[in-house]
Motif scaffolding. Structure first.
Motif, mmCIF file in Angstrom:
data_model
loop_
_atom_site.group_PDB
_atom_site.id
_atom_site.type_symbol
_atom_site.label_atom_id
_atom_site.label_comp_id
_atom_site.label_asym_id
_atom_site.label_seq_id
_atom_site.Cartn_x
_atom_site.Cartn_y
_atom_site.Cartn_z
ATOM 1 N N GLU A 158 46.228 10.600 16.228
ATOM 2 C CA GLU A 158 47.157 10.046 17.218
ATOM 3 C C GLU A 158 47.806 8.750 16.703
ATOM 4 O O GLU A 158 49.019 8.555 16.838
ATOM 5 N N ILE A 159 47.001 7.892 16.110
ATOM 6 C CA ILE A 159 47.511 6.626 15.587
ATOM 7 C C ILE A 159 48.460 6.877 14.421
ATOM 8 O O ILE A 159 49.561 6.313 14.366
ATOM 9 N N LYS A 196 40.549 9.129 16.960
ATOM 10 C CA LYS A 196 41.825 8.493 17.294
ATOM 11 C C LYS A 196 42.788 8.464 16.106
ATOM 12 O O LYS A 196 43.954 8.126 16.244
ATOM 13 N N SER A 197 42.311 8.827 14.943
ATOM 14 C CA SER A 197 43.083 8.713 13.713
ATOM 15 C C SER A 197 44.402 9.478 13.759
ATOM 16 O O SER A 197 45.458 8.931 13.450
ATOM 17 N N LYS A 237 47.008 3.087 20.891
ATOM 18 C CA LYS A 237 46.561 4.454 20.621
ATOM 19 C C LYS A 237 45.079 4.535 20.277
ATOM 20 O O LYS A 237 44.466 5.594 20.399
ATOM 21 N N GLY A 238 44.475 3.431 19.841
ATOM 22 C CA GLY A 238 43.066 3.438 19.458
ATOM 23 C C GLY A 238 42.112 3.168 20.596
ATOM 24 O O GLY A 238 40.903 3.376 20.476
ATOM 25 N N ILE A 282 38.747 2.178 13.040
ATOM 26 C CA ILE A 282 38.990 2.890 14.293
ATOM 27 C C ILE A 282 38.020 4.052 14.460
ATOM 28 O O ILE A 282 37.350 4.464 13.512
ATOM 29 N N ILE A 326 48.443 0.512 16.961
ATOM 30 C CA ILE A 326 47.031 0.779 16.689
ATOM 31 C C ILE A 326 46.178 0.433 17.907
ATOM 32 O O ILE A 326 45.287 1.194 18.291
ATOM 33 N N GLU A 369 51.860 8.249 15.589
ATOM 34 C CA GLU A 369 52.673 7.208 16.228
ATOM 35 C C GLU A 369 53.231 6.220 15.201
ATOM 36 O O GLU A 369 54.385 5.810 15.284
#
Length: 108
Positions: free
Chosen positions: A15-16, A12-13, A76-77, A8, A73, A19
């Motif tokens: 946030e992922i 974005k890490s 959110k990614g 990824i 993933i 979640e």
């Protein structure tokens, strides 16, 4: 059991991971990696950057949770509504066995 590996964008890490944890999947290994996808890197002027910084998330889940994890993933990614080149890839592989080192117990 299935191993899910997701490459990824580094931004974005967080946030992922948040979640995934909120959804009940807190066990993740995160590794800084570099690489390129089908786009063969990024060309800026005469310079080609073919080692793009990414992060790899690795986790093992029971088969019935695969779709939930992949959905998180993917959602959110993604950058923007439609996503973009370089958002990443998700790989799914079977895991035959897993053992906890400290106790020797089998399973997740």
């Amino acid at each position: 059991m299935l191993m899910i590996k997701a490459v990824i964008r580094p931004e974005k890490s967080g946030e992922i991971l948040a979640e995934l944890s909120e959804a009940g999947f807190p066990a993740v290994t995160k590794i800084d990696v570099v690489g390129r996808g089908k786009q063969r890197g990024v060309k800026v002027g005469n310079v080609v950057y073919d080692e793009i910084p990414k992060e790899m998330l690795i986790m093992v889940v029971d088969d019935e949770h695969k779709d939930d994890v992949i959905s998180i993933i993917s959602r959110k990614g993604k950058t923007g509504q439609a996503g973009a080149f370089g958002d990443g890839k998700i790989f799914v592989s079977p895991v035959l066995e897993a053992y906890t080192i400290s106790s020797g117990t089998k399973g997740l």
